[in-house]
Structures are given as C-alpha cells and as structure tokens.
Design an enzyme around this catalytic site. Structure first.
Site, PDB file in Angstrom:
ATOM      1  N   GLY C 148      36.679  26.695  71.671  1.00  0.00           N
ATOM      2  CA  GLY C 148      37.899  26.236  71.844  1.00  0.00           C
ATOM      3  C   GLY C 148      39.031  26.652  70.709  1.00  0.00           C
ATOM      4  O   GLY C 148      38.608  26.754  69.323  1.00  0.00           O
ATOM      5  N   CYS C 149      39.963  26.933  70.781  1.00  0.00           N
ATOM      6  CA  CYS C 149      41.059  27.269  69.770  1.00  0.00           C
ATOM      7  C   CYS C 149      41.342  26.212  68.773  1.00  0.00           C
ATOM      8  O   CYS C 149      41.262  26.663  67.669  1.00  0.00           O
ATOM      9  CB  CYS C 149      42.272  27.808  70.622  1.00  0.00           C
ATOM     10  SG  CYS C 149      43.010  26.479  71.649  1.00  0.00           S
TER      11      CYS C 149
END
Lengths: 335, 335, 335, 335
Positions: C148-149
């Site tokens: 995930g970012c």
C-alpha cells in the site's frame, strides 16, 4: 423584507447566491428546493452555509413557493427551468439562471438546446439580465434571463465597440479560459481532480452554445450582429473567466477609441473597471466586477475581459438584477 | 561515452536536462557550472537529483570544459550565452538553449533583445534545433540553436499548412497558455504562489519576443513569412504550453487538408502525435511529444498544439538535437 | 524479452505502469485488459500512451493471458484481484497491486475489507513487495503483494527504528498527506475539481485500512508490532504522499541514532535517500525514491517520509518487484 | 463613522482587511501607509481594491495618523510594529497584527524573535485578541494583540479540553497545514510557484514561534500550560489552515466529553461551528469561521480545526476585535 426562494439549490450557483443573500439586508430566504434532498438540512449539502441559514430543502412546489416568496431565483438546468417557470403567475418575480429565456428567437434555442421550449412566446421578449445594457428593461420585468458566463465577458467588451463602429464585426476571435466551477457540481471523469489539475484543454470548439448567445445579444444591444469565433478552454482554477478577444479596428480607430467608448458607457456603472495592467483572475475573484483592458498586437487589438464566473457570471449578476427588480441600489450585497 | 557539460545548471531547464541525461546510455555528465554555487554539490541546489549524480558545481571555465566535455549544453540567459559560446573553438559541439542564435538576422535580434550580439556573423547561419524541419542541418552542425517554447508549438502546427498554401498567412492568431516553469527559477513577485495560483493573465501583448521567432523560422522552413498576432498567458500549472491557433483556410481547404498536410510531414517523426480529441497538457507533460489537432469554428479553423515547455519546449528538444549531433537515434533518453 | 500482461489497465496505476514498462528493455507488454473497453485501442482511454503502444484492450481471459504472458501485473480492485489471481497455475508470475495478499492473517483481511478471501491459505504466506526489506523472498516468489502507498512511507521510516529499539512502539502518530491520484480514476463528487482544489481534509480517521497494514508488516519485518495512530489527508496535488511521523525516542536515543539506523539498512538500497532538508513532494514526484529525514521537536522526534504514490507507492514498486522476480537489476526502467 | 488607519498596507493581511472594511458600515478608512509606495494609489499595488477606495499610500506619520484615525490596524512586521506602536498616546486604539504583544513574558519574546522589545512592560499585559476567550478584556483595551494564525486553530480546539481536564496536557501533537498566503507577499524562491505547486513540506520543525504562543495562551486561558509538539506544513493552496491535533483523553473521557466541552463554551459564539464531517478548508475559506470536529483513532482522539488564515487567522479576527473595541456587534462586516 423581500421573501426569496432558491430553486435547485444544491449546485455552485445556488451556493454562491445563498452566500450573497446572507449579506443582503432586504432579502430573506424562505425556501430552498431540491428534489433529491427534500427534508435534508441545507448545511448537510453545503457545509459552508452552516450557521448562516436554518433551512431544509423542500420539493419545488409552485403553490408553496408562490405563498412564501416574492422573488424566485431559478437554478434549474435549461429546459427544466422553463418547464418550472411557466407555471407561475404574475404575482412572483423570477430571475432565471438557465439559458431558457436568453436568446433572440426560439428556433436558435431549439436547435442549440435540442428541446422544445414550453414558453416559446417569451423567447426574445424577456429582459436579458445584463444591467450595464438593459437596466431599465430589467427593473420593469417580472422575468429576467440571467446572462451566460462567457457572453458576459464578451458582450461587455465588444458591445460598446460595435455600437460605435470602432471594430470590424467579422473575424472576431473570443478565446476564453474558464475555471472548473463553470462545469457545475456534478461528478464527471473529465473534471475529476487528477484529470484536470496540471492540465488544460479546449472544448466545444465550433459548437459551444454561448457563441450564438454573444452574437444575438450584441445584436440586441447595438443593432449589429457580429461574427464571432468562440473557443472556451478549461484551466485548473476553481473560479473565473478570462477572455482574450482579437479584433481589427476600423480605419482611424485605436486603443484610444476603445478606451473612450468603454468609459463613456461604463463610467456610470458600478461593476466595470479599467485596470492599468492586463486583468488577472485573482483581482475579480469573489467580486461582481468585470475588468476590461486593451492593447495593440500585430494587426489586431487585443481586448482582455475578466470576471468571476460564479459572481458576475452567474449569482452576482442575479443579485444585481434582483436589486433592480425590487428597486434598491444595484450594489446591495455585492460590495 | 560522450562527455557532456551543462552550463548554468541551476535553473529548471538544466534540472530537466540532467534528469533526461541520467537516463541516456551514451552520455555522461562531467561538468555542471554555476557562478553562484561554485563548489557546492549539485543536489544541494537540486535535491531531486540526489543519488543520480555525484557532481559539484564548478565555474564556467572554457579551457576546463573543452578538456572535459565533447558536447556543451548552454543554459545561460540570452547575451550571456553568446558571450560564452563565442569563446569555444570547433573541437566542442554546442546546444544553445538561449535565444541568441535563433533568429534570421542580427537586426531583429538586437532590436528585440536590446543588446549587441558578440557573434553577429552566426545569426541566421546557425541550425535551428527543430528536428522535424531541420534534422540534416542539425546533424551536421557544431552549434545548434534550441528553439523557443512557444515557437515550437506554433511552427510545428503552422509550417506544414503554410508550406502547402492551405491557410492565409495574414491575420493568424496564436493564443498561448503556459505554465509557470517557463518563467524560470528566479523569484519574482508576479510568480509568487499566491499571486498566480487561482489566477491567470495575458502578458507581453504585442511585444513578446517569440512572435518574431515564429514568423522568421516559418519563413526559413517554408519560404513564406506569415503575419502572426501572438499573445501568451500565464496559467497556474507548473508545466506545459497549449497554443490555440486561429487560421483562415484558403479556398477549397478544410480540416482534411490540414490533417493530410500534418501527417505527410510528421508521420515519419517520432515526437508529433495526432490525438483523437483536443490535446490536453497532462498527456504531453513529462514527454517530448507535441500533440496536434484541428477543428472548424465559425469562419476559422482552430488548431491546438500542446507540449511540455520544459521537455519538447526546451530540454527534451536539446537532447533530441544532441542525439542527432552525436549520430544516435533521436529517441534516446526521450521515450 | 519477458512478456507482460496488465490486468485492469484503465486506472492510474496501470497508466503509470505502462509508462514505465515502455522504457523497460527486457519487458514487452502483450496484453492489456479491461472489461468495459474490450476491443478499444489503449490510447483511446489513455491518450498519454499514444504512439508508445499499439494495443487494444481485451477481456481478462486466464487461458489467453497464460499463453501470452510470463508475468502478470494485476491492477484490479481488492477481492476482484484475488478472485482472478487464484485461477492461475504456477507457470505465470504475478505482481498483485491490490491489498488482497498483503496482510498477515485472513481474519484481519476479512474484517477490514468486508469480504471472504478466495485463497485464505496464501494470506500471510505471500511475499510483501517492499524490496528494501523482503528482497530475497520477492526474488523467489511466484506471487508478490505490492505494498500500500501509505504503508510504504511508514514502514520504510519506522522499521529500522523499531528493529533497533530506538523508539517507543506505542503512541506513534502517522499523519499522512496524499495527492488525489491515490483515490483512483473514478469520478466521485468529493474528488470533483472544485470540491478539492483549494481545500484539504482528513478522512478515514480511525478506520483507514492502511493502519493495520503498517502495523502488521512492521511486525513481519522486525518481530515487534507497534501501535500506530494513522490519519490520512487529501491535499490538492495529483501525485505524492508526505507522512509526518511523531515518535518518542527510547532512553539514550536521538536523531543521530535514527540516522545511523536508517543508513545502516538503506545505504545499499538504490531507492531510499536522505535529503539535507525536509523532504518535498516535488523532489520525489515521478521517481521511485523514498526520501527520509528527521528532526527533534518538543518531546518528540519528527520523521518525514515522502514518495510518489503512483511510483514508489504503486507502479514503480511493482516494476522494482518485477525486476527482482525476473532476475535483473532492480533499477531497470526506474532511473 | 470610526476613522481607521491601516499601517503597512501592501501585504496580504492588509489587502484582506481593506476588503472587509469596505463592507463595514461604521468604519471609514482614512489612511493607508507604505514606506515604499508613498504617493502611489492604493489600487496600483492592490488592483483588487480598484473602485473600492480612492486613497494613496502615505508615510507612516504618527502625528498625521493620530489626527486622522480613531483606530489603527498595524500590519508591520514584528519588532517594527512595536517600535511604531509605542509612539502613540492613549487617544488612538490599536489592533496589532504582529507577534509583538502576544506572549506572556518578554524573555520568551526576545528569545524567539531575536530582538529587544521596545515596550517590555506591555508584554503579558496586552489583551490577546481571541474574542472567544478574552472578549471583555478586548472590549476594554486600547491595544489588542491579534492572534497568530496557527495558535488560533490550536487554542480554540484545545483550551476547552484543558480547562475541563478532558485530555492529557503532555504529548499533544499539533500537525498543521497552511496555504501559501501565510508566508506573506514577499517573493522568495521557496514560494515561487513551480517550487511549491504540486509539492508540500514540513518547516520550522521544533522551532516555529507559534508553538510557544499556543502553550502560553492556553495557559492564560485555562491556568494550565500544555506541552505541544507543533509541526507546520506548506501545502499548495492560497488560503487556509487545517490543524490535525492528536490528544490522549483522560480516564472516562471520550469524543462525547470533547463535543460537550466545545459546545458549552462556543455555542454562544458566532464564529465557531461544528460540522458533521471532517472540516474542509473550502468551507471556511473567505469566512471568519473556525470549524471544529473530533473522532477517535487508535489510542488517540483526533481533533481537526480549520480556518481561513487570512480571515479568522488574521484580518477577520482583527475586525472582530475592532468591533468589540468600538462597541458594535462583533459580526459586523464578517458575515
């Protein structure tokens, strides 16, 4: 107090109108309508209005509105607007922010907007709500057609020059740049933030409905219908329109003639200004001003005209019209 | 490996150039210069380059550069650039990103740039670095004048049409919109964030130096010098130029003629594209592409031309020229 | 050449991935899929890719993909992604950009994502695609869960400090600010330009799914699961995440200990940098770098971690993982 | 009519103040000063004010101002402000928008601002212009210290909670995000458009002067001085501050206690609102409102506080204080 209804109150023009009306000493908003949000508090849709109003959306019921409002601002989409407005009798004054009553003839309307007009007899007979040109008509009207945003910039710049035969009326180019609020408060992929931020594009090239509006209203104001090539562009700002207009002066004319013509007509008007430098959106943002300026370039003279599309290009003009219709100073709530 | 020097390496075009050269397999940057930052690590001024280079700024010493570089990219301001370049002998190839060697004659240069040119004999004799029109000249040159950003959009769109007599060569309007990186990396109140964010304005109306450059280079490319009214605008994006160009087709011509002329000349070129819809800045941002498109509107045909001003309008074009000058595929480091 | 398929190729991560893969010398994209746009040219949806690819969208057919691709990048939404991936046998390698295989246990997954997982046995058994921590696992894997970012920013900053017991593992605050591309390429009123331009807000307060991902992966990397209060914010930029992280040093520790721990672990890594000043989004935009920096403030030490959410936070990381999986230098196409 | 002078009238807070005062029915601006622009029309520097005022800048002459103004708004930088203000006798009321009279003690002032204070006896004795906490003091004062922008967001959120012992007073994190207008109207490379657009960064980490101001004024309001870790960030918007505040509730307390404490203190106040959702800058932009909201997250409760930094964070607060000082409704010109 003049009782006011705002119809179709979920969009950006309605939001801006309600902000302006909250400052208006002679107006009290009694009705805000929305089909989708009936029963919902106004501030749920517009948190910016929290504590300014204590209203809920109601359905757009003609009888109820007639009983509770003296003036109606209609912010419905075109066609829906005329369908709604034609149900009112003369007891209520109306400012229509749609395009339904702006044009000079019903044929142009039906061809541009691809719909039949429910009140064709009023098209071309309705006051065009640009007070700088049609103030006395507006102040005597029951129904006023609020101008389109792009036409406001073009008509204010061009009409004095065409009226005074200062420029050729053919081969005029209007290159307009608008912020995104002009696209309305409806999600659409093209207006999704990452699609338009750090971008820009032309749209409606050769087909935007505001081109004919410019031409027809200039004809109404001056008697001469110009030929305008109009190209709007989307730029990544929220508010504002800047139009760059390329004209050819007629023999013997120059920027001096243009400035003189503008000043003669607009010096008595409260909302047209003549900045020393090229107009900038930030100086008209959140105001009802239109800033005009010109400069020679090559074989053209370049006119620059700037407004806030939501104020002078929509809700501010609507309040200015409202002020004329109720007989008060047109600057009320706008300075 | 071709050894490369970047002169005046603190600005945005140099930063962009260094990003591109970091990906170039045949180039190695050996010298970066700055008078102000001599001795300072490159990444102190350009943190974006950290870990891509291990270089310090040096002074712009001609002997040192001649010894350590085969090709020089000169990113100095106009006038300073020619003063510097004229000190090199033929052993070094040079791409000049300033305006000093672009124009057809020294009189126009000195009148526009208000300075005497130190090498007047090269003005008009230097290859103009637009490979789509002057590739063979560029590949044989020791000195190439990298094009102006606005002229790139206008020349690429107009030259094929003028060469093929598809449009009138008078009364052409080029309405350009540029992002702020075009103004360079020098603080100035006009480009202070709150001054230009949510704003927009026209500038250089009737006086911008890129107007004559467009006219002269189109003349060089086609034999005919058009009359162009050029107005640039600042819009609040960092990168990109979109030019909207208003032309009158000659008798019998239409958008079809325009598309055919464009494709005939550019189909073999790697960096001109023809999108289906109006070009958008975001599609050319961070690329070396120029997107071209046209559509009729009123009595005009409207051409839209879009580039990234820092890439195809400056540093990408410089690398494209460099590739031609060192004899490798012009797409190196640009795709 | 490694043949590559991109599944769900209409979004921003796919667009970015395709831009990167166009520069990759060992990869050739053979399949791009979209249910909605089957048969449509890729550049119709992504005009930015025009002339880079000559592909049409096809349906996501497992047999066809297995025949035509060696590696699959799956850009489908969570749940849809695992449904699709579980149909492949071992002959195809997969980088999954969804959240489906990231977490340590299926209970957390099903509780956060409100769906049953079709391959529960792989949850917690799949390599987490953060090469700075799990490179050898990634290079031996058939399936890699791309991070995930937000977790990428937090894990890279925090894991070395927790591993070395430099900070308290309770009461950590991660205040993240992200650009709008993180919200995906789906129109939604909240991300309509006028709704988010010149605005900013916190969202998912106390409930964002990336909070548990941070905690679980730090546990996997260090053996200790910290307690993190994570609040993301939307800011009006297209690209980038900047996370400001508030930690309490354990006795005897300071910014020096933090810098030492970071450098010990990351000095051999190509994509973690240590700028001299507070990281800025613009320095990591369009790159695969993560910039880390720290400074004491009050009783806390403040860590700042910045990435481009579409590159190091998504597609760049995916290419970095791909490089490891096919056995080439992890910097390919990323510098 | 109360005659008003605006000292140092070329900056953004003065511009905003003059926009507000143009709408104020009881105020007339008689003097605007600028050393640099003496004799120049006000609208030459601020084209946005054209047609709203017919004034020229004069020098900041104490005698002249005393004769022509009843109230002075001082928009000079810190130190210069106190130097100027200490020359006035009691006949003139003053709102000081600098930091010179805000703090509780002169030692902290001199240590933070690195300068000797010309009126040390007034430091700690001057009314702090946050009407929600010090209205009666303000209305009886001759000199009011207008609050800092960041402290306004933090004090309004935290003071009720500390007063009611709802939260721990140590380990409070205030993570603030501000638009660029807070940096003032002075060109600086860091605030050059391409440097901050599409970027973001933390600054003043551990050293920003507004941290101690928050702590000292909360102490003045509640009797308890909290420990605050304050980190401001620059985000690419023109206006607005959003502060995300991380607190630990004391035993038995929750968001309900917080909402109750806020409402008890602020329900009678016109400019504090409690939106249903997380505050957004756009809802407070161009208003004098502070929007407050809270939500649990992990072991913290997260408070969000949003204002327009130029209005509630500067010029709107100044007008609110002015209204109290001249004895009129504090909402005048602010709704």
């Amino acid at each position: 107090m003049v009782r006011v209804a705002v119809i179709g109150a979920t969009g950006y023009t309605a939001l801006e109108l309600l902000k302006l009306l909250a400052r208006h000493e002679s107006a009290t908003v009694t009705v805000v309508t929305s089909r989708q949000y009936e029963g919902v508090p106004l501030h749920t849709v517009h948190p910016a209005l929290e504590s300014l109003y204590d209203l809920k959306f109601s359905a757009a019921d003609v009888a109820n509105i007639s009983n509770n409002a003296d003036v109606v601002f209609c912010c419905l989409p075109h066609a829906a607007s005329a369908e709604f407005i034609c149900q009112f009798d003369d007891s209520v004054k109306i400012v229509d922010l749609s395009a339904d009553y702006r044009l000079n003839d019903v044929e142009t309307y039906e061809s541009l907007y691809k719909t039949r007009h429910p009140q064709p007899e009023l098209v071309g007979q309705t006051a065009y709500g640009l007070p700088e040109w049609f103030a006395s008509e507006i102040s005597q009207s029951r129904l006023v057609a609020n101008p389109g945003c792009f036409p406001t910039t073009a008509i204010l710049a061009l009409a004095p020059l065409i009226k005074n035969q200062i420029i050729d009326t053919t081969s005029i180019v209007v290159d307009s740049k608008t912020g995104l609020s002009g696209a309305g408060r409806t999600e659409k992929l093209a207006f999704h933030f990452p699609e338009c931020n750090e971008s820009m594009w032309a749209y409606g090239v050769g087909s935007h409905r505001h081109g004919p509006e410019m031409e027809q209203i200039i004809q109404r104001a001056t008697g001469v219908q110009p030929q305008i090539t109009f190209v709007p562009h989307i730029i990544p700002v929220t508010r504002g329109i800047l139009s760059t207009i390329y004209v050819h002066p007629t023999a013997g004319n120059s920027v001096d003639s243009i400035n003189a013509a503008w000043r003669e007509i607009y010096d008595s008007q409260p909302f047209v200004r003549f900045p020393e430098q090229s107009p900038q959106l930030k100086n008209v943002a959140h105001t009802n001003f239109c800033d005009l300026w010109c400069q020679p370039a090559g074989e053209h003279i370049v006119l620059v005209s700037a407004i806030d599309n939501l104020i002078k290009g929509a809700s501010g003009a609507a309040v200015q019209n409202f002020n004329l219709m109720i007989g008060c100073d047109q600057r009320h709530a706008l300075c």
